[in-house]
Design an enzyme around this catalytic site. Structure first.
Site, short mmCIF file in Angstrom:
data_model
loop_
_atom_site.label_atom_id
_atom_site.label_comp_id
_atom_site.label_asym_id
_atom_site.label_seq_id
_atom_site.Cartn_x
_atom_site.Cartn_y
_atom_site.Cartn_z
N ARG A 87 -2.82 124.04 -6.80
CA ARG A 87 -1.93 123.48 -5.78
C ARG A 87 -0.50 123.89 -6.17
O ARG A 87 0.05 123.38 -7.14
CB ARG A 87 -2.07 121.95 -5.69
N ASP A 234 7.13 116.04 -3.79
CA ASP A 234 6.33 116.97 -4.59
C ASP A 234 7.18 117.95 -5.37
O ASP A 234 6.79 118.42 -6.42
CB ASP A 234 5.31 117.70 -3.72
O1 MRU Z 1 -1.61 116.26 -0.73
P1 MRU Z 1 -1.29 115.06 -1.55
O2 MRU Z 1 -2.05 113.84 -1.17
O3 MRU Z 1 -1.35 115.33 -3.04
O4 MRU Z 1 0.25 114.78 -1.21
C1 MRU Z 1 0.91 113.75 -1.89
C2 MRU Z 1 2.30 113.55 -1.44
O5 MRU Z 1 2.82 114.26 -0.62
C3 MRU Z 1 3.06 112.47 -2.12
O6 MRU Z 1 4.02 111.92 -1.26
C4 MRU Z 1 3.78 113.04 -3.36
O7 MRU Z 1 2.90 113.78 -4.15
C5 MRU Z 1 4.39 111.96 -4.17
S1 MRU Z 1 3.16 110.94 -4.95
C6 MRU Z 1 4.01 109.77 -5.84
#
Ligand code: MRU
Length: 344
Positions: A87, A234
């Site tokens: 990712r 992220d």
């Molecule tokens: O695709 P995901 O579920 O991993 O996306 C997560 C998010 O976008 C969250 O808002 C981000 O990682 C912050 S988690 C504290």
């Protein structure tokens, strides 16, 4: 009292035990991941997810690589590369594997010393994350008015960090202080992290929650019912541009249009000071199949294409403040972020 949520358990010598987030909210299924391929599969499929938790999984994955290979520099670099490729958007993942590689070099070439150093690092990171969440919660709660109604997106709670969470940690802390009336949670299509995961956490925390389709968020914000929008991140670039779950930009833009504060809550590990702006943030695109159906149920014709970015970038100009474990950053973010990384 409900048992604490443990999205990850670190088991040196055996691997990592995760709560499979794809099975929530209907089953609390735990999986033991005992090699790097299993860790990568779990990350790709969002069994473990959320930027800080991805960092932890990355750190633990590197410790596992030191157990299942001779742990040479080449073995560990290969493992880091494999994990990072799962990712690309979350800074925490690449930072965690990079830090683990550097630590292994400091530990010397001896495999047992490397294993010990890398497990120790992952265990230390877990308690660090928990302390950071508490601090973010305290700083963020102070920004909310009494009896606040807030809107959040995706899932940023215990499931995403192994602590109390970032944005949801702020909401939980404010709720414990009697400052939250209601938390509105978007369903967060296409993988429904809001409807499945945030709704589950809100119920467990006893926070009054209201779920809404992503498409209803703009009119809710315009109605004046919501006092603040709070999300996680992220990757935060050096100028404050922030990548988060797709749909965040729309919420921030509408919040700005209606003078509703828009807050990002994230630990320092999510900042990428080497990334100048949002234009350079790598955005993960996922399978069109996720848009045309869910959990084996299909509602679109076979063969139809779909646009499915997992994240979008909110320009710094739409962000009222960024809540970190060291305090609240305000614009101009370039200077505030540079200061954050100057701290001892
Ligand atoms: O695709 P995901 O579920 O991993 O996306 C997560 C998010 O976008 C969250 O808002 C981000 O990682 C912050 S988690 C504290």
């Amino acid at each position: 009292m409900t048992a604490p949520i443990e999205p990850i358990r670190l088991l040196p010598g055996r691997g990592i035990d995760i709560l499979d987030q794809t099975a929530l909210p209907f089953a609390e299924r735990r999986l033991l991941l005992s090699d790097i391929s299993a860790v990568c599969e779990a990350i790709r499929e969002l069994r473990v997810r959320g930027a800080p938790l991805l960092g932890l999984a990355g750190a633990a994955g590197m410790a596992m690589a030191a157990e299942t290979t001779p742990a040479t520099d080449e073995d560990l670099s290969r493992a880091a590369h494999q994990i990072n490729a799962t990712r690309p958007t979350a800074t925490d993942l690449g930072r965690a594997t990079g830090d683990a590689l550097a630590l292994a070099r400091v530990a010397g070439p001896d495999a047992p010393s490397r294993r010990e150093a890398l497990w120790h690092n992952a265990i230390r990171m877990l308690s660090l994350r928990q302390a950071e969440d508490q601090a973010i919660g305290r700083f963020g709660a102070g920004l909310l008015p009494p009896a606040a109604s807030v809107l959040t997106h995706c899932n940023t709670g215990a499931l995403a960090t192994a602590g109390i969470g970032t944005a949801l940690g702020v909401i939980a802390t404010a709720h414990a202080l009697g400052r939250i009336d209601r938390c509105f949670a978007t369903e967060t299509r296409p993988l429904l992290q809001g409807a499945r995961l945030t709704a589950w956490e809100l119920t467990r925390l006893g926070i009054p929650g209201t779920l809404l389709p992503d498409t209803a968020a703009a009119s809710l914000i315009a109605s004046g019912i919501v006092h603040a929008v709070i999300t996680g991140a992220d990757r935060i670039a050096a100028n404050g541009d922030t990548a988060n779950k797709v749909g965040t930009y729309g919420l921030a833009a509408v919040a700005a249009r209606h003078a509703v504060p828009f807050y990002i809550a994230a630990p320092t590990s999510t900042f990428d000071p080497a990334c100048p702006s949002g234009a350079e943030i790598p955005i993960e695109f996922r399978s069109p199949a996720e848009v045309g159906g869910y959990a084996g149920v299909r509602w679109s014709p076979d063969g139809v294409d779909a646009y499915n970015p997992a994240f979008d970038v909110t320009p710094a100009s739409c962000i009222t403040a960024i809540i970190t474990e060291h305090g609240v950053l305000r614009p101009p973010y370039h200077a505030a972020i540079a200061d954050l990384f100057r701290q001892p």
